[in-house]
Scaffold this motif. Structure first.
Motif, short mmCIF file in Angstrom:
data_model
loop_
_atom_site.label_atom_id
_atom_site.label_comp_id
_atom_site.label_asym_id
_atom_site.label_seq_id
_atom_site.Cartn_x
_atom_site.Cartn_y
_atom_site.Cartn_z
N GLY A 99 0.79 -1.23 0.00
CA GLY A 99 0.00 0.00 0.00
C GLY A 99 0.81 1.27 0.00
O GLY A 99 0.30 2.32 -0.35
N SER B 94 -4.61 4.03 1.75
CA SER B 94 -4.32 2.61 1.61
C SER B 94 -3.82 2.09 2.94
O SER B 94 -3.05 2.76 3.63
N ASN B 100 -5.95 -2.38 -2.39
CA ASN B 100 -6.98 -1.84 -1.51
C ASN B 100 -6.80 -0.36 -1.33
O ASN B 100 -6.82 0.16 -0.23
N LEU B 101 -6.59 0.33 -2.42
CA LEU B 101 -6.54 1.77 -2.41
C LEU B 101 -7.96 2.31 -2.49
O LEU B 101 -8.79 1.78 -3.24
#
Lengths: 114, 113
Positions: A99, B94, B100-101
């Motif tokens: 991420g 995120s 999964n942004l």
């Protein structure tokens, strides 16, 4: 210069036809993504791939298909099953799928289906 | 669960005046936060990112953002707007991976000469 190339920039198709959007990167990134952008909405994830020969569905995968046969390439096919295909499609890549790794985007393909 | 809210869909400023684009986030984890800029018919370009280092993050083109955990905010600022800043800006959160942004709906910045 390293980057992501999407082609074509504009694409017009008749309803009922499949169409394939091209995405190529020379950044040596492992992860690649396809997003769809509609007016007034954020980007929505269609598919992503973390490694060659592997890909995962995103939030709106129905009516789309992808392949990842080479690290550099991640084409998206919009099939006739996609009910509302007219949109701006963005391809992106990142060094990893973690991420905190920023995305690098192509300049997009605007698809119009009539 | 993660989400992001951009509080203004459209912001208009005069050239040379400060810019403030507001973003609130929700995250169950320690988030990574990003601001991206998009010019018309172009892809998104990273302006800056926060990944739990300094809370004040400096980005490109004179933009900066401050991470405020107590307010769950990550507002984007610039001291003096330039005509070339006119674009759409997206706040992104995120927590568990780039797949999964969560993108905000965007803020369109207009700069008046």
């Amino acid at each position: 210069d390293g980057g992501i190339t999407q082609s074509p920039k504009y694409l017009f198709r008749k309803e009922g036809q499949n169409v394939t959007l091209s995405c190529e990167q020379n950044l040596n990134h492992d992860a690649m993504y396809w997003y769809r952008q509609d007016p007034g909405q954020g980007l929505r994830l269609i598919y992503y791939s973390q490694i060659v020969n592997d890909f995962q569905k995103g939030d709106i995968a129905e009516g789309y298909s992808v392949s990842r046969e080479k690290k550099e390439s991640f084409p998206l096919t919009v099939t006739s099953a996609q009910k509302n295909p007219t949109a701006f499609y963005l391809c992106a890549s990142s060094i990893t799928d973690m991420g905190n790794s920023p995305l690098h985007f192509g300049n997009g393909t605007r698809l119009t289906v009539t | 669960a993660q989400s992001v809210t951009q509080l203004d869909s459209h912001v208009s400023v005069s050239e040379g005046t400060p810019v403030l684009l507001r973003c609130n986030y929700s995250s169950s984890y320690s988030p990574s936060l990003f601001w991206y800029v998009q010019h018309p018919n172009k892809g998104l370009q990273l302006l800056l990112k926060y990944t739990s280092a300094a809370t004040l993050v400096k980005g490109i083109n004179g933009f900066e953002a401050e991470f405020k955990k107590s307010e769950t905010s990550f507002h984007l600022t610039k001291p003096s707007a330039h005509m070339s800043d006119a674009a759409e800006y997206f706040c992104v959160v995120s927590a568990t991976g780039a797949n999964n942004l969560f993108f905000g709906t965007g803020t369109r910045l207009t700069v008046i000469p």
